[in-house]
Design an enzyme around this catalytic site. Sequence first.
Site, PDB file in Angstrom:
ATOM      1  N   ARG A 252       0.832  -1.239  -0.200  1.00 53.82           N
ATOM      2  CA  ARG A 252      -0.107   0.092  -0.030  1.00 53.82           C
ATOM      3  C   ARG A 252       0.583   1.081  -0.260  1.00 53.82           C
ATOM      4  O   ARG A 252       2.049   1.860   0.814  1.00 53.82           O
ATOM      5  CB  ARG A 252      -0.717  -0.123   1.292  1.00 53.82           C
ATOM      6  N   ARG A 267       2.904   1.372  10.291  1.00 52.92           N
ATOM      7  CA  ARG A 267       2.593   1.467   9.155  1.00 52.92           C
ATOM      8  C   ARG A 267       3.561   1.874   7.799  1.00 52.92           C
ATOM      9  O   ARG A 267       4.303   2.103   8.328  1.00 52.92           O
ATOM     10  CB  ARG A 267       1.421   3.193   9.058  1.00 52.92           C
ATOM     11  N   GLU A 339      -4.720  -1.193  15.605  1.00 44.30           N
ATOM     12  CA  GLU A 339      -6.032  -2.198  14.894  1.00 44.30           C
ATOM     13  C   GLU A 339      -5.418  -3.272  14.388  1.00 44.30           C
ATOM     14  O   GLU A 339      -4.310  -2.970  13.268  1.00 44.30           O
ATOM     15  CB  GLU A 339      -6.927  -1.206  14.077  1.00 44.30           C
ATOM     16  N   SER A 342      -9.865  -5.849  10.753  1.00 47.65           N
ATOM     17  CA  SER A 342     -11.647  -5.459  10.314  1.00 47.65           C
ATOM     18  C   SER A 342     -11.868  -7.102  10.096  1.00 47.65           C
ATOM     19  O   SER A 342     -11.525  -7.452   8.607  1.00 47.65           O
ATOM     20  CB  SER A 342     -11.326  -4.142   9.812  1.00 47.65           C
ATOM     21  N   ARG A 381       1.723  -4.537  13.203  1.00 52.39           N
ATOM     22  CA  ARG A 381       0.711  -4.728  14.705  1.00 52.39           C
ATOM     23  C   ARG A 381       0.949  -5.580  15.526  1.00 52.39           C
ATOM     24  O   ARG A 381       0.824  -5.665  17.255  1.00 52.39           O
ATOM     25  CB  ARG A 381      -0.272  -4.400  14.435  1.00 52.39           C
TER      26      ARG A 381
END
Length: 413
Positions: A252, A267, A339, A342, A381
């Site tokens: 990404r 990130r 997080e 999801s 993470r």
Amino acid sequence: MLDIKFIRENTDMVRQALLNRSDGTPLDEILALDIERRQKIAEQDELRRAKKEAAKSSRGEASEGGRELRDRIKAVEDRLREIDARLEELLLQLPNIPQPSVPVGRSEDDNIVERCWGEERKLDFTPLPHWELGEKLDIIDFDRGVKLSGTRFYILKGLGARLERAVINMMLDSHTREGGYREIYPPWMVRREVMIASGNLPKFADNLYHDDTDDMWFVPTAEVPLTSLHAGEILEASVLPIRYAAYTACFRREKMSAGKDTRGIKRGHQFDKVELYKFARPEESDKEHRMMLSDIERVCQKLELNYRVKLLCTADISFSSTKTYDIEVWAPGCREWLEVSSCSNCGDFQARRAGVRYRPTPDAKPEYVHTLNGSGLALPRIMIAIMENYQQADGSIRVPVALQDFMYTDIIS
């Protein structure tokens, strides 16, 4: 993708959903194009009928009139192609409709914490953030990562690389042996239509890595190839639900998070993830959603990490989702909830794009399946949470019991 007939018949619902999502897709233009398209199709049918009638008349009368009709038909066909192209472009930008149980909100601040598991680990010393731990133990090398690839890249070394591999293997084993998922190893580069089917294109092109020569796209998540695994197929009802688990690297650009979380490995442009994916009957998708959430929680519990489950509001659920839960783990070194998953029910939104259907009964008309996806879990993470929660006063890291058989050690020092 939303069906244009559904949009036409439920305009107020769609308009309210866009408002709740704070989405600016031009619904009025979609509706106007739909009206014009149906008018042009009717005009085309009438002109073709007139052309047939003209052909039955005398040759002299039909010659000039026939040419005029052909020109008019061509003009209508050209306009229809323009309308269809623009309509498809806009429909691909239109997000999914949130379920009624999704809370309406304007930002992530309106998400609802539904429950917590475990307690914050009590440390009798001031915990270090993972970037300090990693460098002191020589298991993360930020400087060489930047030297090789630039900002937001890093190197895992020695027991750091082994820890990442151990977490991936433990997660895959948990999901395949205990959750009933079938392991898939998909390509990490896909065709444009595969990106469109998952909902990543055209909306999020700026955040994706692309090879211009072959028009291939690096996957931002294994959800992308798994969505199209059965593209264009009609599945038998007896095989549903289909449950897949896949490990991939994810790529990404992180343009949407410029300037955020620049320290550490939280990130990056490349990271690893184990993804869960399901194809389900519509009437079973909510149940399968809850089961997937439980499967993800099971991994957090195996690692004995304090986590919380959040129900996302309308402004924070993903583009393709009708309902999303996030799982966040506590990291005491950086003092924040991270997080790590999801978990979303996408209804028939992705299935329409990919053309994945099933027959409720052997002689029934095919219907679209529902698709669900969830990170099971996302690294790095979860690596951060393990390092910061299991750190010791002497600077070492105790290996969680669930990972020791994969690590061949119980301590990183």
